[in-house]
Design a protein around this motif. Structure first.
Motif, short mmCIF file in Angstrom:
data_model
loop_
_atom_site.label_atom_id
_atom_site.label_comp_id
_atom_site.label_asym_id
_atom_site.label_seq_id
_atom_site.Cartn_x
_atom_site.Cartn_y
_atom_site.Cartn_z
N LEU A 20 -16.65 18.09 18.00
CA LEU A 20 -17.69 17.70 17.34
C LEU A 20 -18.20 16.29 17.78
O LEU A 20 -19.59 16.21 17.36
CB LEU A 20 -16.95 17.95 16.28
CG LEU A 20 -15.95 18.82 15.31
CD1 LEU A 20 -15.30 18.75 14.23
CD2 LEU A 20 -17.39 20.15 15.02
N LEU A 21 -17.89 15.08 18.48
CA LEU A 21 -18.65 14.45 18.26
C LEU A 21 -18.83 14.20 19.63
O LEU A 21 -19.30 12.94 20.44
CB LEU A 21 -17.28 12.92 18.10
CG LEU A 21 -16.63 13.38 16.95
CD1 LEU A 21 -15.93 11.59 16.64
CD2 LEU A 21 -17.93 12.92 15.84
N PRO A 23 -21.55 15.68 21.15
CA PRO A 23 -22.81 15.11 21.16
C PRO A 23 -23.69 13.06 21.63
O PRO A 23 -24.35 12.73 21.49
CB PRO A 23 -23.39 15.87 19.98
CG PRO A 23 -22.79 16.95 19.97
CD PRO A 23 -21.13 16.42 20.33
N ALA A 65 -26.03 10.96 13.18
CA ALA A 65 -25.31 11.50 13.83
C ALA A 65 -24.70 12.86 12.80
O ALA A 65 -24.78 14.24 13.91
CB ALA A 65 -24.02 9.97 13.80
N THR A 69 -24.67 16.21 15.12
CA THR A 69 -23.14 16.68 15.49
C THR A 69 -23.31 18.26 14.26
O THR A 69 -21.85 18.71 14.10
CB THR A 69 -22.07 16.00 14.70
OG1 THR A 69 -22.20 15.39 13.12
CG2 THR A 69 -21.79 14.76 15.73
#
Length: 101
Positions: A20-21, A23, A65, A69
């Motif tokens: 999920l993080l 990117p 963010a 995400t």
């Protein structure tokens, strides 16, 4: 602490949370802001004090963010993911081979 211990163990759940993080891997300021936001109890003013930036900068970085995400701290359902994903991301990063090594 128990959650972080569990998330440090390899497995599909940890890998999914870490992804999920992914990117944000090339955007350390966004990861730092997410961590500060979490450490500050999901309060943007407290989060701004940790990396010593203006609250508007925290807002900008959180929006960026979210765009990268899909996790939005303004959505209650995403908060649990935002609590768990950094621990999983860090644990997975520790296991990745370093370039040239």
């Amino acid at each position: 602490m128990l959650l972080e211990c569990q998330l440090s163990r390899p497995g599909p759940a940890r890998d999914g949370l870490a992804a999920l993080l992914a990117p944000l891997a090339g955007r350390p300021e966004l990861l730092e802001t997410l961590r500060a936001f979490q450490a500050g109890g999901f309060d943007r003013r407290r989060a701004a004090a940790l990396p010593r930036v203006h609250p508007n900068t925290v807002d900008y970085r959180l929006r960026k963010a979210t765009a990268l995400t899909g996790l939005d701290p303004a959505r209650g359902g995403d908060l649990s993911m935002l609590r768990a994903a950094p621990a999983a991301f860090d644990a997975a990063a520790r296991e990745r081979p370093t370039p040239g090594g």
